[in-house]
Design an enzyme around this catalytic site. Structure first.
Site, PDB file in Angstrom:
ATOM      1  N   CYS A 129       1.088  -1.304  -0.126  1.00 29.02           N
ATOM      2  CA  CYS A 129      -0.116  -0.005   0.039  1.00 29.02           C
ATOM      3  C   CYS A 129       0.958   1.252  -0.011  1.00 29.02           C
ATOM      4  CB  CYS A 129      -0.765   0.043   1.189  1.00 29.02           C
ATOM      5  SG  CYS A 129      -2.196  -0.663   1.320  1.00 29.02           S
ATOM      6  N   THR A 192       1.243  -9.484  -5.782  1.00 31.49           N
ATOM      7  CA  THR A 192       1.324  -9.394  -7.246  1.00 31.49           C
ATOM      8  C   THR A 192       2.545  -8.529  -7.615  1.00 31.49           C
ATOM      9  OG1 THR A 192      -0.393  -7.627  -7.259  1.00 31.49           O
ATOM     10  CG2 THR A 192      -1.104  -9.673  -7.909  1.00 31.49           C
TER      11      THR A 192
HETATM   12  C1  LIG Z   1      -8.581  -9.573  -8.381  1.00 33.53           C
HETATM   13  C2  LIG Z   1      -7.439  -9.666  -7.351  1.00 33.53           C
HETATM   14  C3  LIG Z   1      -7.756  -8.874  -6.219  1.00 33.53           C
HETATM   15  C4  LIG Z   1      -6.669  -8.854  -5.339  1.00 33.53           C
HETATM   16  N1  LIG Z   1      -6.842  -8.296  -4.111  1.00 33.53           N
HETATM   17  C5  LIG Z   1      -5.917  -8.491  -3.118  1.00 33.53           C
HETATM   18  C6  LIG Z   1      -6.198  -7.708  -1.797  1.00 33.53           C
HETATM   19  O1  LIG Z   1      -7.285  -6.969  -1.643  1.00 33.53           O
HETATM   20  N2  LIG Z   1      -5.128  -7.544  -1.218  1.00 33.53           N
HETATM   21  C7  LIG Z   1      -3.893  -8.408  -1.207  1.00 33.53           C
HETATM   22  O2  LIG Z   1      -3.134  -8.536  -0.238  1.00 33.53           O
HETATM   23  N3  LIG Z   1      -3.865  -9.161  -2.233  1.00 33.53           N
HETATM   24  C8  LIG Z   1      -4.704  -9.107  -3.146  1.00 33.53           C
HETATM   25  N4  LIG Z   1      -4.587  -9.959  -4.370  1.00 33.53           N
HETATM   26  C9  LIG Z   1      -3.503 -10.534  -4.528  1.00 33.53           C
HETATM   27  C10 LIG Z   1      -3.684 -12.206  -4.342  1.00 33.53           C
HETATM   28  O3  LIG Z   1      -3.926 -12.388  -3.002  1.00 33.53           O
HETATM   29  C11 LIG Z   1      -2.535 -12.991  -4.489  1.00 33.53           C
HETATM   30  O4  LIG Z   1      -1.300 -12.382  -3.579  1.00 33.53           O
HETATM   31  C12 LIG Z   1      -1.732 -12.822  -6.096  1.00 33.53           C
HETATM   32  O5  LIG Z   1      -2.948 -12.856  -7.075  1.00 33.53           O
HETATM   33  C13 LIG Z   1      -0.815 -13.894  -6.263  1.00 33.53           C
HETATM   34  O6  LIG Z   1      -1.379 -15.112  -6.369  1.00 33.53           O
HETATM   35  P1  LIG Z   1      -2.420 -15.889  -7.820  1.00 33.53           P
HETATM   36  O7  LIG Z   1      -1.361 -16.037  -8.571  1.00 33.53           O
HETATM   37  O8  LIG Z   1      -2.555 -17.230  -7.184  1.00 33.53           O
HETATM   38  O9  LIG Z   1      -3.540 -15.216  -8.002  1.00 33.53           O
HETATM   39  C14 LIG Z   1      -5.514  -9.835  -5.389  1.00 33.53           C
HETATM   40  C15 LIG Z   1      -5.407 -10.611  -6.632  1.00 33.53           C
HETATM   41  C16 LIG Z   1      -6.627 -10.283  -7.642  1.00 33.53           C
HETATM   42  C17 LIG Z   1      -6.175 -11.212  -9.001  1.00 33.53           C
END
Ligand SMILES: Cc1cc2nc3c(=O)[nH]c(=O)nc-3n(C[C@H](O)[C@H](O)[C@H](O)COP(=O)(O)O)c2cc1C
Length: 303
Positions: A129, A192
């Site tokens: 953040c 991400t």
């Molecule tokens: C649509 C979307 C919204 C997300 N919102 C948050 C969030 O509010 N807080 C957070 O810490 N990570 C958020 N993330 C990150 C995910 O929790 C995760 O760390 C990241 O997508 C990598 O994992 P993955 O490849 O399995 O999606 C978000 C990811 C996506 C795709």
């Protein structure tokens, strides 16, 4: 059946697979999924007050992944306590709240408001953040700011505190050690990567926010490496996140030193992803004749 239970940063989980923040909402669509396989859930990121998030388009598909710029849209802490926590209190798995803030004080305040609320099992601090007081630099890029946020939350709650690391750093071990020393019970690695995609018809970025967070299988080898680096740096457990689609992907994180994993983007593609990952890990353990997940060999050469 092999024993799939794991102890992670102050909680005992019935399995190693959790739902990642922002990809599972507040869990209210859960009946359509197989909850028996779900060890826990992390709710969408929340600030003290409601936030509208960014304008559309907020999502764009990329090769083996997606970019998102939701802008941490959310109803604020009061609505979360009123509308969602009572539901969570009735579920048979723990719900962790992903907390956010524009200052260390705000993070601490969010934790204090949620501390002791039935249904809230613990916190996952999102340090990806912008720190408004320090000109918008991410908390997670600076070991002092990351530690300050962790300490601010730690002081205001006795619940488990997990800290979710950003991959956008030159040495994740430095941040990992700083938040461990500030009182984190576990680390979640990773959030991400910042990415960008251009629409060649419009001659501008596909996302209205310009950039977005890249997730999905495209980031998996990067995520496995960063989770491993974090696990090498600290004594507290690390929860691996990034591009897990199948059990084999989750097992890579576990062997690389993680105690558990979170599944995010995969759920958008396949609503049964979490159940399949869980069942696939169990099948692997049985095939290899491990009686429990804790018997799985870990690759953690510390010297
Ligand atoms: C649509 C979307 C919204 C997300 N919102 C948050 C969030 O509010 N807080 C957070 O810490 N990570 C958020 N993330 C990150 C995910 O929790 C995760 O760390 C990241 O997508 C990598 O994992 P993955 O490849 O399995 O999606 C978000 C990811 C996506 C795709």
């Amino acid at each position: 059946m092999s024993d799939m239970a794991v102890a992670v940063g102050g909680v005992k989980l019935r399995g190693p697979v959790l739902a990642a923040s922002g990809t599972f909402g507040y869990g209210t669509e859960l009946p359509v999924l197989e909850r028996r396989a779900l060890a826990g859930m992390v709710s969408k990121g929340i600030f003290l007050r409601p936030r509208e998030g960014t304008a559309p388009p907020r999502i764009s598909e990329t090769p083996s992944g997606m970019l998102n710029a939701i802008g941490l849209q959310g109803p604020g802490v009061d609505v979360l306590i009123r509308d969602y926590a009572p539901k969570w209190a009735e579920w048979d798995f723990p719900v962790f709240v992903n907390i956010n803030g524009e200052s260390a004080l705000e993070y601490g305040e969010v934790a204090a408001r949620l501390d002791g609320v039935p249904g809230v099992a613990g916190f996952e601090i999102n340090i990806s953040c912008p720190n408004v007081e320090q000109g918008g630099l991410y908390f997670g890029n600076d070991p002092r700011a990351a530690a300050a946020v962790t300490e601010a939350v730690r002081k205001r709650t006795s619940l488990p505190v997990w800290v979710k690391l950003t991959p956008m750093v030159s040495d994740i071990g430095v941040i990992a050690r700083a938040v461990e020393a500030a009182g984190a019970d576990a680390l979640c690695a990773i959030n991400t990567f910042v990415g960008m995609s251009i629409d060649l018809n419009a001659y501008q970025p596909r996302l209205s926010f310009r950039t977005g967070g890249l997730s999905g299988p495209a980031i998996r080898p990067l995520a496995v490496h960063l989770a491993h680096q974090a696990a090498l740096a600290v004594r507290i457990p690390v929860i691996g996140i990034g591009g897990i689609m199948r059990a084999e992907d989750a097992l890579e994180f576990l062997v690389a030193g993680c105690a558990a994993v979170q599944v995010g983007t995969a759920t958008f593609v396949n609503p049964r992803a979490i159940a399949e990952v869980h069942d696939g890990i169990a099948a692997f353990l049985e095939a290899k004749r491990f009686t429990s997940l804790t018997d799985l060999p870990r690759y953690l050469p510390r010297d």
